[in-house]
Motif scaffolding. Structure first.
Motif, short mmCIF file in Angstrom:
data_model
loop_
_atom_site.label_atom_id
_atom_site.label_comp_id
_atom_site.label_asym_id
_atom_site.label_seq_id
_atom_site.Cartn_x
_atom_site.Cartn_y
_atom_site.Cartn_z
N ASN A 37 31.37 75.30 26.05
CA ASN A 37 31.29 76.66 25.52
C ASN A 37 30.77 77.65 26.55
O ASN A 37 31.14 78.83 26.54
CB ASN A 37 30.40 76.69 24.28
N GLN A 38 29.88 77.20 27.44
CA GLN A 38 29.33 78.09 28.46
C GLN A 38 30.23 78.18 29.70
O GLN A 38 29.85 78.77 30.69
CB GLN A 38 27.93 77.62 28.86
N ARG A 39 31.38 77.54 29.63
CA ARG A 39 32.38 77.60 30.71
C ARG A 39 31.84 77.04 32.02
O ARG A 39 32.11 77.54 33.10
CB ARG A 39 32.88 79.04 30.90
N LEU A 40 31.04 75.96 31.89
CA LEU A 40 30.50 75.27 33.06
C LEU A 40 31.41 74.14 33.50
O LEU A 40 31.16 73.51 34.53
CB LEU A 40 29.10 74.73 32.75
N VAL A 41 32.45 73.86 32.74
CA VAL A 41 33.44 72.84 33.08
C VAL A 41 34.83 73.42 32.80
O VAL A 41 34.96 74.49 32.22
CB VAL A 41 33.24 71.55 32.24
N LYS A 42 35.85 72.70 33.23
CA LYS A 42 37.21 73.17 33.02
C LYS A 42 37.58 73.17 31.53
O LYS A 42 37.07 72.37 30.75
CB LYS A 42 38.21 72.27 33.77
N LYS A 43 38.46 74.07 31.18
CA LYS A 43 39.09 74.05 29.87
C LYS A 43 40.12 72.92 29.87
O LYS A 43 40.71 72.61 30.91
CB LYS A 43 39.76 75.40 29.61
N ILE A 44 40.34 72.30 28.72
CA ILE A 44 41.25 71.15 28.63
C ILE A 44 42.52 71.54 27.88
O ILE A 44 42.47 72.17 26.82
CB ILE A 44 40.58 69.97 27.91
N ASN A 76 40.34 77.50 35.96
CA ASN A 76 39.87 76.13 35.79
C ASN A 76 40.43 75.54 34.50
O ASN A 76 39.78 75.55 33.45
CB ASN A 76 38.34 76.10 35.76
N LEU A 77 41.65 75.05 34.58
CA LEU A 77 42.33 74.44 33.43
C LEU A 77 42.79 73.04 33.81
O LEU A 77 43.56 72.86 34.75
CB LEU A 77 43.53 75.29 33.01
N LEU A 78 42.29 72.04 33.09
CA LEU A 78 42.68 70.64 33.32
C LEU A 78 43.73 70.25 32.29
O LEU A 78 43.49 70.34 31.09
CB LEU A 78 41.46 69.73 33.19
N THR A 79 44.91 69.83 32.76
CA THR A 79 45.99 69.42 31.87
C THR A 79 46.12 67.90 31.87
O THR A 79 46.28 67.29 32.93
CB THR A 79 47.33 70.06 32.27
N VAL A 80 46.05 67.31 30.69
CA VAL A 80 46.22 65.87 30.53
C VAL A 80 47.65 65.61 30.06
O VAL A 80 48.08 66.17 29.04
CB VAL A 80 45.22 65.31 29.50
#
Length: 757
Positions: free
Chosen positions: A12-19, A328-332
């Protein structure tokens, strides 16, 4: 108050990539086992098209091919007359709203669906192809930002990637062969869309399919790649050789020079032990049996860190602002449907945050400490908790089960959450309490196939006199100077801290209850068999742990951007009883002190900032180079007078504002400004929302830059936000005098009230 940064809070704090997840769903077979795979639906101002994969007759048999089709196209003809497509495989309908196609025979497919005869290898080939296509799309977006894009394939058996002949020489395994074949096809198609002089085209031309992938596995005594030993209990590799190899090359993998580091696709063992990840992994594809025990969170975790650019600079919110999770977008790329993977991932996340509340009750608020805009605190009594709870019911913020509704999330996004009148100044604290609720919708991965609209610039509007004149008025860059008195800032910060700093005390909350009677099994499963009968809070009088060291000055310097000397003067100037609150709760002291100092800094900036012109200006390439995507009907809409053929909106208020601009006779052209267009301010980058050119005649201001807010109440804007808006006013005065008007509006009518004669 005990601060906790769990997986959901970090997300939620945008400290990691969005999935995002691109699922592949086998929907069963047709009567003839005809193979059809819907890659996606393509939406533009013209009729939508679909990209599908199907078998095509070749000289030596059949081979799956991808093709863009329109309504009325016949797969029987396109396949070279294969009998399996004779019965009604004519495209009847293509719907861009929910990404599905229909054939005359009644077959309906949604993006990611595959139907007909498909074996394990064919499914893996589809996954590899999807990964490559997603990689190229992402790579082109980030190439000019100086960010290298990596993709990671997880496999179970090294023989699928590398085999050895009788002479001990390495040869491609089947996955490596599939990759090179699909890579050449995908790059060839992608390359056709690029100009030969494009730097990204030159980058693609410099790397061959065989150069751009590499395997990181354990090494056996012969020097061959091997699977290594697997710890059956933990499901991870006990062999460190693959881990050491990939760690050794970690920095080299981030090098953008195709001669030094052509590798962009990594194959590794799905059981590679934890500890390795690379911040520039943007795609993860698992090419393995679904029975594997490796957890989804473990796999996804290898790509969640925020990326870095060529200079090693972390691309976080401080650098990118609101654009942080667009970059920062991680695509699985999953081997199951989007729904299946998403539910599995959320289930694992729910296990890790099992102590979070699931629904809103009066107990959620009771005995919590809330803080108003002045820093004054109060404990929420049971009666006050009931008032807050009833207010949420009246505003349709919770349903009958106490679950937060879409209306609540919409109002939160628009900044229009309603709270009881007596608690308006404590709204942020109430929202913070509600943020502690675990709601799976908040962390639902994005459907990687849902964004079926890519904005295309309208070249006629870009070349129009109205837009050229507008752009000439607003594209100038500036530099700011703040000539405020440091002594004045120190004095005001000291006074603010002494008056308003109230650090939350640390309490343990002790609740006791009884299990009087068990009605049924469901009561045990849900935990409702226990009835709470007593609650009390115990204050922790022990100060901050002596085992934890805090760089008090350094943290506040980091949060405020002021010098260590200035922060030391402020801390030395506050009253002893104010400073002693640090011992009660160091983290809260640092957060709240930084906020109060920043508010004073923001106030000083408004009064003392000036902007001067630079010999630099934004070029129109911020529009032509931008890749902006959305989903038609959800956050994307067709437009008439926008610079692009579609518009991506962030709220219902923005959608309504754009619709009104489109139908206005006074508006010539408008654009929702991309995040790459920003004004530098001492409190961070500021991105205005809209630039609008009006026809001359009925308006007094031809060029207008607008910021749309859901609420015009200035009391609801924090000092930092108000400071950015005031800085923008000064910036536009400096670059255009009175030719461009900048202002904050909440709807189209308030805009017209400001521009009409």
């Amino acid at each position: 108050m005990i601060y906790r940064l769990d997986a959901i809070e970090a997300y939620n704090q945008r400290l990691v990539k969005k999935i995002a997840v691109k699922g592949i769903s086998e929907t069963g077979t047709t009567a003839t086992n005809s193979f059809v795979y819907l890659e996606g639906v393509n939406v533009s101002k013209k009729n939508p098209t679909a990209t599908i994969q199907f078998d095509v007759k070749m000289k030596n048999g059949t081979k799956p091919k991808s093709r863009i089709v329109n309504e009325g196209d016949n797969l029987f003809e396109y396949s070279g007359g294969l009998e399996e497509y004779r019965d009604g495989f004519v495209v009847k309908r293509i719907d861009g709203r929910d990404n599905h196609i229909e054939f005359l025979n009644g077959l309906t497919l949604y993006a990611g669906d595959v139907v007909g005869k498909i074996d394990e290898d064919q499914l893996r080939r589809i996954q590899i192809r999807e990964t490559i296509l997603t990689h190229l799309e992402r790579e082109q977006e980030l190439f000019y930002k100086g960010i290298k894009v990596l993709s990671l394939f997880f496999i179970d058996e090294v023989d699928h990637y590398r085999i050895y002949n009788k002479a001990g020489e390495a040869e491609n395994g089947k996955f490596a062969d599939m990759f090179e074949e699909e890579y050449d096809i995908a790059v060839s198609a992608h390359r056709e869309q690029l100009d030969d002089q494009d730097e990204y085209a030159k980058y693609l031309d410099a790397i061959t399919a065989s150069q751009t992938h590499s395997g990181y596995f354990s090494i056996d005594k012969k020097g061959h790649l091997s699977n290594g030993k697997i710890n059956k209990r933990e499901g991870v590799s006990e062999d460190t050789s693959a881990y050491d190899l990939i760690m050794k090359n970690k920095e080299l993998l981030l090098d953008h020079d195709p001669k030094k580091s052509p590798v962009r696709f990594i194959f590794s063992h799905s059981a590679l032990r934890e500890g390795w990840d690379n911040p520039n992994v943007f795609q993860i594809c698992t090419l393995k049996q679904s029975s594997s025990e490796i957890r989804k969170r473990q796999e996804v975790g290898r790509g969640l860190r925020l990326c870095v650019n060529d200079n090693g600079e972390r691309m976080d919110a401080n650098v990118l602002g609101d654009d942080v999770q667009n970059v920062n977008l991680l695509t699985v790329i999953a081997s199951e449907s989007y729904d299946s993977f998403s539910k599995g991932l959320q289930s694992e996340m729910a296990e890790d945050v099992s102590d979070r509340p699931r629904k809103v009750t009066t107990d959620l608020f009771a005995n919590k400490i809330i803080c108003d805009v002045n820093g004054d605190e109060q404990v929420v009594t049971p009666d006050l908790a009931r008032i807050i709870y009833n207010n949420m019911i009246r505003n349709d913020y919770i349903d009958d089960e106490g679950v937060l509704t879409d209306k609540y999330y919409s109002d939160k996004k628009n900044g229009t959450v309603q709270v009881p009148d007596k608690l308006k100044d404590s709204k942020d604290s109430i929202i913070e309490i509600l943020d502690s609720i675990y709601d799976p919708r908040v962390t639902t991965p994005e459907n990687g196939r849902s964004n079926n609209v890519t904005l295309k610039i309208d070249k006629s509007k870009l070349a129009s006199t109205e837009f050229k004149n507008l752009w000439k008025q607003i594209n100038q860059k500036t530099i700011y100077t703040v000539n405020f008195d440091s002594d004045e800032l120190v004095e005001k910060s000291i006074a603010s801290l002494d008056e308003h700093l109230q650090v939350a005390k640390v309490f343990f909350r002790i609740e006791t209850g009884k299990m009087n009677r068990i009605e049924d099994r469901e009561q045990l499963v849900t935990g409702n068999a226990f009835a709470k009968d007593q609650t009390r809070n115990i204050k922790i009088s022990a100060s901050a742990s002596q085992n934890v060291k805090y760089d008090l000055v350094g943290k506040i310097v980091e949060d405020t951007g002021l010098t260590r000397k200035t922060i030391i003067r402020i801390l030395q100037g506050i009253k002893p009883e104010t400073f002693n609150q640090f011992k009660e709760n160091p983290e809260d002291f640092i957060i709240k002190s930084s906020t109060l100092i920043n508010d004073q800094k923001a106030t000083a900036i408004i009064q003392h900032i000036t902007y001067d012109l630079l010999d630099e200006a934004y070029d129109t390439d911020i529009f032509t180079d931008a890749t902006i995507k959305g989903q038609l009907g959800k956050n994307a809409m067709k437009t008439q007078k926008h610079l692009f053929d579609h518009l991506i909106f962030d709220s219902d208020n923005e959608k309504k504002f754009a619709s009104d601009l489109d139908t206005s006779d006074e508006v010539a052209v408008y654009v929702k400004l991309p995040n790459s267009f920003f004004i530098s301010t001492p409190v961070g980058k500021y991105n205005p929302d809209w630039a609008i050119a009006f026809y001359e005649g009925n308006v007094k201001h031809i060029y207008f830059v607008a910021e749309t807010k859901g609420s015009m109440n200035s009391l609801q804007l924090r000092e930092v936000e108000k400071s950015k808006i005031e800085c923008a006013r000064e910036h536009f005065k400096a670059i255009s005098g009175k030719n461009v008007v900048y202002d904050v509006v909440d709807n189209y009518q308030s805009l017209m009230d400001k521009v009409m004669k």
